[in-house]
Design an enzyme around this catalytic site. Structure first.
Site, short mmCIF file in Angstrom:
data_model
loop_
_atom_site.label_atom_id
_atom_site.label_comp_id
_atom_site.label_asym_id
_atom_site.label_seq_id
_atom_site.Cartn_x
_atom_site.Cartn_y
_atom_site.Cartn_z
N ASN A 42 0.84 -1.19 0.00
CA ASN A 42 0.00 0.00 0.00
C ASN A 42 0.88 1.25 0.00
O ASN A 42 1.96 1.27 0.60
CB ASN A 42 -1.03 0.01 1.13
N ILE A 43 0.40 2.24 -0.70
CA ILE A 43 1.15 3.49 -0.87
C ILE A 43 0.18 4.63 -0.55
O ILE A 43 -0.77 4.87 -1.30
CB ILE A 43 1.68 3.62 -2.32
N GLU A 44 0.41 5.25 0.60
CA GLU A 44 -0.51 6.31 1.04
C GLU A 44 -0.06 7.67 0.54
O GLU A 44 1.02 7.83 -0.04
CB GLU A 44 -0.63 6.27 2.57
N ALA A 46 -0.68 12.16 1.38
CA ALA A 46 -1.20 13.19 2.28
C ALA A 46 -2.63 13.57 1.89
O ALA A 46 -3.44 13.93 2.74
CB ALA A 46 -0.29 14.42 2.25
N TYR A 48 -5.49 11.83 1.32
CA TYR A 48 -5.75 10.42 1.64
C TYR A 48 -6.38 9.61 0.51
O TYR A 48 -6.08 8.44 0.32
CB TYR A 48 -6.66 10.32 2.87
N GLU A 55 -3.09 -4.55 -3.06
CA GLU A 55 -3.61 -5.43 -4.11
C GLU A 55 -3.56 -4.75 -5.47
O GLU A 55 -3.15 -5.34 -6.47
CB GLU A 55 -5.07 -5.83 -3.81
N CYS A 86 -10.40 -4.53 -0.18
CA CYS A 86 -11.50 -3.56 -0.10
C CYS A 86 -12.37 -3.66 -1.36
O CYS A 86 -12.04 -4.36 -2.33
CB CYS A 86 -10.93 -2.14 0.06
N CYS A 89 -10.64 -2.70 -4.67
CA CYS A 89 -9.71 -3.74 -5.13
C CYS A 89 -10.47 -4.95 -5.68
O CYS A 89 -10.05 -5.56 -6.67
CB CYS A 89 -8.76 -4.15 -4.02
N1 THU Z 1 -5.28 -1.44 2.53
C1 THU Z 1 -4.72 -2.26 1.60
O1 THU Z 1 -3.65 -1.95 1.06
N2 THU Z 1 -5.36 -3.40 1.27
C2 THU Z 1 -6.46 -3.88 1.93
O2 THU Z 1 -6.93 -4.98 1.62
C3 THU Z 1 -7.07 -3.09 3.00
C4 THU Z 1 -6.56 -1.70 3.16
C5 THU Z 1 -4.54 -0.23 2.93
C6 THU Z 1 -5.10 1.08 2.47
C7 THU Z 1 -4.54 2.01 3.52
O3 THU Z 1 -3.22 2.38 3.15
C8 THU Z 1 -4.45 1.17 4.77
O4 THU Z 1 -4.49 -0.17 4.34
C9 THU Z 1 -5.56 1.42 5.78
O5 THU Z 1 -6.80 1.37 5.17
#
Ligand code: THU
Length: 132
Positions: A42-44, A46, A48, A55, A86, A89
């Site tokens: 996962n790549i967040e 700022a 959001y 995935e 989610c 995804c």
């Molecule tokens: N996230 C994922 O990368 N995959 C999932 O199946 C659930 C959520 C990430 C998104 C965000 O960076 C963090 O988890 C919290 O939601």
């Protein structure tokens, strides 16, 4: 099918997660029908909403390398429980096939397998566009 190695790859990818806002680290690994594997984290952001889940990172990695024949995707989350993809995804996964297997893993030995059509019933997918 033994998915231990795919889970191991997802765990490795999890270490690369950029999640300074949620601190929830996720890793994923895709296997295509040729046996090749592609990983993602996962790549967040700022801002959001621009966050990309592990995935989708793994799938986009495979697709951007010209390998769209996805067989399975393993997901490892940051809790003592299974982390399921989610909704966004799930929609992206079904784009590449109804029978793709999703392996949600706590460890290499403790995992569950679901097909995407089980996790996303009554979906809208490429076949609907073909019917028009
Ligand atoms: N996230 C994922 O990368 N995959 C999932 O199946 C659930 C959520 C990430 C998104 C965000 O960076 C963090 O988890 C919290 O939601």
């Amino acid at each position: 099918m033994d998915y231990k190695n795919l889970i191991k790859l997802a765990k490795e990818a999890q270490k690369k997660a950029y999640a300074p806002y949620s601190n929830f680290l996720v890793g994923a690994a895709v296997m295509t029908k040729s046996g090749k594997t592609y990983t993602g984290c996962n790549i967040e952001c700022a801002s959001y909403g621009a966050t990309n889940c592990a995935e989708r990172t793994a799938i986009f990695n495979a697709v951007s390398q010209g390998d769209r024949d996805i067989k399975a995707i393993a997901v490892v989350g940051d809790i003592d429980n299974y982390t399921f993809p989610c909704g966004i995804c799930r929609q992206v996964i079904i784009e590449y096939g109804n029978d793709i297997e999703i392996i949600v893993a706590k460890t290499e030995d403790d995992y569950k397998i679901f097909t995407i059509k089980k996790l996303l019933p009554y979906s809208f997918s490429p076949k609907d566009l073909e019917e028009k």
